[in-house]
Design an enzyme around this catalytic site. Structure first.
Site, short mmCIF file in Angstrom:
data_model
loop_
_atom_site.label_atom_id
_atom_site.label_comp_id
_atom_site.label_asym_id
_atom_site.label_seq_id
_atom_site.Cartn_x
_atom_site.Cartn_y
_atom_site.Cartn_z
N GLU A 1 -8.16 -33.59 76.26
CA GLU A 1 -9.11 -33.02 75.30
C GLU A 1 -9.34 -31.59 75.76
OE1 GLU A 1 -13.45 -32.96 75.01
OE2 GLU A 1 -12.25 -31.36 74.14
N CYS B 1 -16.67 -26.67 73.99
CA CYS B 1 -15.31 -26.55 73.48
C CYS B 1 -15.25 -26.61 71.96
CB CYS B 1 -14.43 -27.63 74.08
SG CYS B 1 -15.05 -29.32 73.84
N GLY C 1 -10.65 -30.07 79.55
CA GLY C 1 -10.71 -28.72 80.12
C GLY C 1 -9.89 -27.76 79.30
N SER C 2 -9.38 -26.74 79.97
CA SER C 2 -8.67 -25.67 79.27
C SER C 2 -7.25 -26.09 78.91
CB SER C 2 -8.62 -24.43 80.16
OG SER C 2 -7.75 -24.65 81.27
#
Length: 1135
Positions: free
Chosen positions: A252, A286, A229-230
């Site tokens: 990640e 991403c 995620g962020s």
């Protein structure tokens, strides 16, 4: 493609779907239409804690399973995911806006489940003996309960990347899906339940990060957590882990990935791939290359082509639109994400960069869409150059030198992915080394990644790596060291549970034969006593102490002479080798001695050990763990040996029978063999035969002649035999100076040359030879010839389904059919002996088959063959215990029934078929019912043996399985009788007689269990069918051999003639059967019987629901009797 009528929205905890404890739900809005799709239950703090508690409770049992046992669930789940592809695509489109035409996630995630199903045994520790006197080892062990938190952009792939590696090594998992797009994860939860995963092993919840995500990050029972995620959320999770139990955290996170295009790059390729990278999935990726640096000498051309791609190739539209409309650009996931992207676009316009296209939301449609946008020459310190946008927005800047662009590419706090395009390999490798990114694509860009390479980020793009299999597996394993003295157990008197125990037989001191002879002598003097190490020590001690009263043997004349042959000069005594091999019996298979004295492996799914287990029930056998050898004939038989080749330098013509005989042989081959084993287009085969007999025939290859000889051997097979009639006086083969065996010999002489040619004809020759050898009871030879045929097919690329430059479309279609014939034949011949198949699967199209095979027959047969392979793996080759889960069996039965329902109408048995197609259709249905028997026969055998000890709650299911097995046998015998009426029963292959033998064993069990006359009637019909067939090869063996085994179960020693008719019916001695089968011990099972029977474990809470739809496996015949109390009671049971 539309949404399913019912969408699962609940939480999946401890194997059940539950609503949220506080009743709160989350609205899922279609980002394209702004309509409400579903209300998903939001996990509360209590719900999250319940999921962790369920995983903790499930861990001990799950971690104790072997990796292959865990992998069974993975493979079932993979199959269910593939079947649900369309539904998953629609749910993804409706919840987060991914166009269904771009959806490949289901098949890719299923492949990952399949991959990890086989990866468990790759986890190994290390050992060291570098410390004198010590043996040091390490163990890799699961953490226990682990958690996964995944984003909304590609949920299926992130789900499998978290769950599969954690589960296969023994962890249990709580997975939190994103509140933005949770529907596909909830659907996967329903498939997890269908696949039969034990409760609590997988728990899937949906919730907001501040509640469920925070609980998982702080939870003291979670030992490891993997998050995608962020960056902001990743930092919060890492801090929570530090404040709680210092759980292992793998992150990640986001990216601002650069792509660098040098002037020598392949320009059009670079444009297409980099544009797709930032536009795919609406830029919500991403590792999308959101920063592109292009060298100044090609910048204008590159930017022009890039802009054309966005304006001409991108088709914005409804994600649920049919694939044919070509929609490849959907909306952002929700209103929040759209507003974030719009804010970045406004920032970009004010930063000083040049807006080339896009720049906002489209005005001609509702929904959260963003136009694909290009900024040019944006300042490096601009916000849109430094922060992750997560939308279809790209910045293209120009550079002059390699040093300049490397500095710009690395001038970011992100380092997830980077790409470089150049034809100069030295520069590519040098530049890739300098890039600060976890993965670098050379002449490719995201989303391309190495499937077996680690993936993760530098700097703020994360910590740790994921990758198949070792990196991902390592993330969920602890390492434990065991330094210690290697003789610790011996010194303390403890039993060593780590070191491998010394084998009981002293192979290094005496020969195996000496050991066996010694044991035979001891058994003679101590009959009825178990001779183990303890008893032998006791006897030896008594002799030493003088308390052993037996006198030494005095009469030894002729026993001890000095001139006896050594063990090397003569055969060993008795059955010592059989006793040795008896220890090889295990769930995966056993050994059987052939006519040459060699022990051959027989797999558990072969019918050979099952038949042996049946015919030895109720009888006392010297060694019940050895498969009985045939009483009649030699198998494999002794065939004439091919004469050695004598190359005189002069080409000799091939022997050919008269043309009339050739036509008869080829006709028999086409009618009885080729209709189910398609290897030639009929017209082509007949034309080649004409050419062969032509005076001006072209050069004949050895492979073609070899094939022809085997066809002659099959067609010339007569039916002379002690149990059959003599051939008619006008039987054509009697006029041929060559016999069937002679043609086999001629074919074998050509085999070395066939190997050298290794062409399509060679493949055909080997495949037909395997059919012929199998029917001659040469099981191993048939298996080897089949393997050679498959290997030649691999060498020619038939499995790749590719067309050579010189080939035409018709040849390609023929090769496809040959490949699938090999696929089914490989399965059939391998299953005879329970050996592994050689061929793996692929997709194909179907050619019109010709005269004797109906259209779509082979594709339908192949789909059944796949089901059979899955059943063999689940029930026989992959189980590690003598029990199997109820869900495994019930799911397999339901899949078989689904196959039967979906069969093309013209292949259904009740639909009238042309005479030339009747055999092929009958064989297809016999294959279906034989697969059903293969699945259910272990439970029928278990029921018969263990009936008196079965609990009533389980007995209903064993009786149901037994009825299903008997029903399949009854339907099969009806087909065989109709084949006899249609004159399509054949002895030219082993298929028909194998079916008859299979059914005989099932009816023996049914009759011995129930004493119901209908089953004895079925056996009499089967014996009559066999004896009326041509006595050739395997049919002859079944006709001659079966009565010897049935004799001990109530069959007369010889068949009595009825009105002088040698083919008349045979009658069973019911009283004898009752006596033999009436008093065995249900607690004593031989190794064969243990191997071939299965207990059921019930992992489905609805298994005992009498109204369960699973009860309707198939339309069972109401006349089937399986409960002995319901059968005829007039047989006297001798106690």
């Amino acid at each position: 493609m539309g949404l399913p009528e019912k969408i699962e929205t609940r939480l999946f905890i401890n194997g059940e779907f539950v609503e949220s404890s506080h009743g709160k739900t989350l609205d899922i809005i279609n980002p394209a239409t702004l309509s409400l799709v579903a209300k998903v239950h939001e996990a509360s703090e209590d719900d999250t804690n319940s999921a962790v508690a369920a995983a903790k409770a499930a861990f001990p049992a799950w971690s104790e399973l072997a990796p292959d046992e865990r992998g069974q669930y993975f493979k079932k789940l993979a199959d269910l995911i593939r079947e649900s592809n369309d539904e998953l695509a629609a749910l993804e489109a409706a919840s987060m806006g991914r166009p269904i035409g771009d959806f490949f996630d289901a098949y890719l995630s299923a492949a990952k489940w399949d991959y990890y199903a086989e990866a468990g045994y790759s986890v190994q520790g290390t050992s060291s003996i570098q410390t004198p006197g010590y043996l040091n080892i390490t163990l890799r062990q699961p953490y226990g309960v682990v958690a996964g938190i995944i984003p909304w952009n590609v949920p299926l792939l992130f789900l499998v990347s978290k769950l599969a590696p954690a589960l296969i090594v023994g962890n249990t998992v709580v997975l939190k899906s994103s509140e933005k797009a949770p529907l596909t994860c909830a659907k996967i939860a329903t498939l997890v339940q269908q696949a039969g995963f034990p409760p609590g092993v997988i728990n899937i919840i949906t919730g907001i990060g501040d509640v469920s995500g925070s609980i998982l990050s702080h939870h003291m029972d979670i030992r490891a957590l993997s998050f995608t995620g962020s960056g902001r959320t990743g930092r919060i999770i890492q801090a929570a882990a530090a404040k709680s139990n210092l759980k292992q955290v793998y992150l990640e996170l986001g990216g601002k990935s650069p792509a660098v295009i040098f002037e020598d790059a392949e320009l059009e390729k670079a444009v297409k791939e980099t544009a797709n990278s930032i536009q795919w999935n609406s830029g919500q990726v991403c590792m999308a290359n959101s920063r592109i640096y292009v060298q100044d000498t090609i910048a204008d051309k590159y930017i022009e082509l890039f802009k054309q791609y966005f304006e001409q190739e991108v088709r914005m539209g409804d994600p649920l639109a049919p694939i044919r409309k070509g929609v490849n650009h959907g909306p952002q996931v929700d209103e929040v994400q759209q507003k974030i992207v719009l804010q970045y676009l406004e920032s970009g316009k004010q930063s000083g960069g040049e807006l080339l296209t896009g720049g906002g939301a489209p005005t001609d449609r509702e929904g959260y869409y963003i136009q694909p946008t290009i900024f040019k020459n944006t300042p490096e310190d601009a916000r849109i150059m430094r922060e992750e946008i997560f939308g279809p927005v790209v910045n293209i800047n120009v550079f002059k030198s390699e040093e300049e662009v490397l500095a710009k590419a690395n001038n970011t706090e992100y380092g997830l992915y980077a790409a470089v395009y150049t034809k100069n390999i030295d520069r590519a490798l040098r530049f890739a080394k300098g890039l600060e990114a976890g993965m670098v694509g050379i002449n490719c860009t995201s989303p391309v990644a190495g499937a077996d390479m680690p993936f993760g980020g530098y700097k703020s793009s994360g910590s740790g790596r994921e990758g198949e299999p070792l990196y991902s597996l390592d993330n969920f394993l602890e390492t434990k060291s065991f330094p210690g003295p290697c003789r610790y157990c011996a010194r303390t008197g403890a039993v060593c549970t780590i070191a491998t125990p010394r084998r009981k037989r002293p192979y290094y001191h005496v020969t195996e034969e000496e050991y066996q002879c010694s044991m035979r002598i001891l058994e003679h003097f101590f009959p009825g006593h178990e001779l183990n190490l303890q008893s032998l020590r006791t006897i030896a001690k008594a002799i030493n102490e003088g308390s052993f009263n037996a006198e030494p043997v005095q009469h030894t004349e002729g026993l001890f002479t000095s001139n006896q042959a050594s063990p090397e000069d003569r055969e060993s005594v008795g059955d010592g080798d059989e006793q040795d091999v008896s220890e090889l019996h295990e769930p995966l298979g056993c050994m059987m001695k052939d006519s040459m004295g060699k022990f051959r492996y027989v797999g558990a799914h072969s019918e050979i050990p099952f038949n042996a287990a049946v015919v030895t029930l109720g009888t006392k056998k010297k060694n019940p763990s050895i498969i009985p050898t045939p009483r009649v004939g030699a198998y494999p038989p002794t065939l004439p040996a091919p004469s050695p080749s004598t190359d005189s330098g002069v080409e000799e013509p091939y022997y050919l029978p008269g043309r009339e005989l050739c036509d008869i042989y080829i006709s028999r081959f086409l009618e009885d063999v080729h209709c189910t084993y398609w290897l030639y287009p009929v017209e082509s085969l007949l034309r080649r035969v004409d050419d062969t007999y032509s005076e001006t025939s072209p050069a004949l290859s050895s492979s073609w002649i070899c094939s022809l000889y085997i066809m002659f051997a099959i067609g010339a097979a007569n039916y002379m035999g002690t149990n059959g009639n003599s051939p008619p006086s006008d039987w054509a083969a009697a006029l041929d100076p060559k016999t069937s065996e002679d043609y086999i010999t001629l074919a074998k002489q050509l085999i070395p040359t066939v190997y050298d040619e290794a062409d399509i004809d060679s493949i055909r020759a080997m495949a037909i030879m395997s059919i012929a050898m199998e029917n001659l009871c040469s099981r191993v030879s048939a298996y080897l010839y089949m393997g050679a045929s498959v290997q030649m097919a691999f060498s020619l690329g038939l499995h790749r389904d590719e067309l050579a430059n010189s080939a035409n479309t018709m040849e390609r279609e023929q090769n496809r059919r040959i490949w699938w014939t090999l696929f089914t034949l490989d399965q059939e011949i391998s299953s005879r002996g329970g050996s592994p198949t050689v061929i793996d699967e692929r997709f194909t199209k179907i050619l019109y088959p010709g005269l004797h095979t109906p259209l779509s027959w082979i594709s339908t047969s192949v789909s059944l063959c796949r089901l059979k392979r899955e059943i063999i793996q689940a029930v026989y080759t992959e189980r590690s215990a003598n029990s199997i889960s109820f869900s495994t069996v019930s799911n397999s039965l339901l899949l078989l029934q689904k196959w039967y329902r979906q069969m093309p109408a013209h292949l259904k048995y009740e639909i009238p078929a042309p005479l030339t197609h009747r055999r092929a259709i009958a064989v297809l249905h016999l294959q279906y019912w034989s697969t059903t028997i293969l699945l259910t026969r272990p439970f029928l055998l278990y029921l018969v043996i263990k009936y008196s000890t079965l609990a009533s709650s389980k007995k209903i299911w064993f009786e149901r399985m037994g009825k299903t097995c008997i029903d399949a046998a009854q339907k099969s015998i009806a087909i065989l009788q109709q084949m006899a009426n249609d004159d399509t029963l054949s002895s030219l292959t082993a298929f028909d007689s194998t079916c008859i033998l299979r059914l005989t064993m099932i009816f023996i069990l049914a009759y011995a269990h129930t004493r119901t006359p209908q089953y004895s009637s079925h056996m009499e019909k089967l014996m009559e069918l066999t004896r009326r067939m041509e006595q050739i090869g395997f049919t002859k063996m079944v006709t001659e051999e079966t009565p010897f085994w049935l004799q001990s179960l109530g069959i007369p020693e010889r068949v009595e003639l009825v009105n002088g008719d040698a083919a008349g019916p045979v009658h069973f001695d019911d009283a004898m059967i009752a006596q033999l089968w009436g008093n065995w011990d249900p607690n004593l099972m031989t190794p064969l019987q243990t191997q071939q029977s299965l207990d059921l474990t019930f992992d489905d809470s609805g298994a005992f629901d009498i109204n369960s739809e699973i009860l309707a496996f198939t339309n069972l015949d109401d006349s089937i009797v399986i409960n002995p109390s319901q059968s005829y009671a007039h047989y006297d049971m001798h106690q």
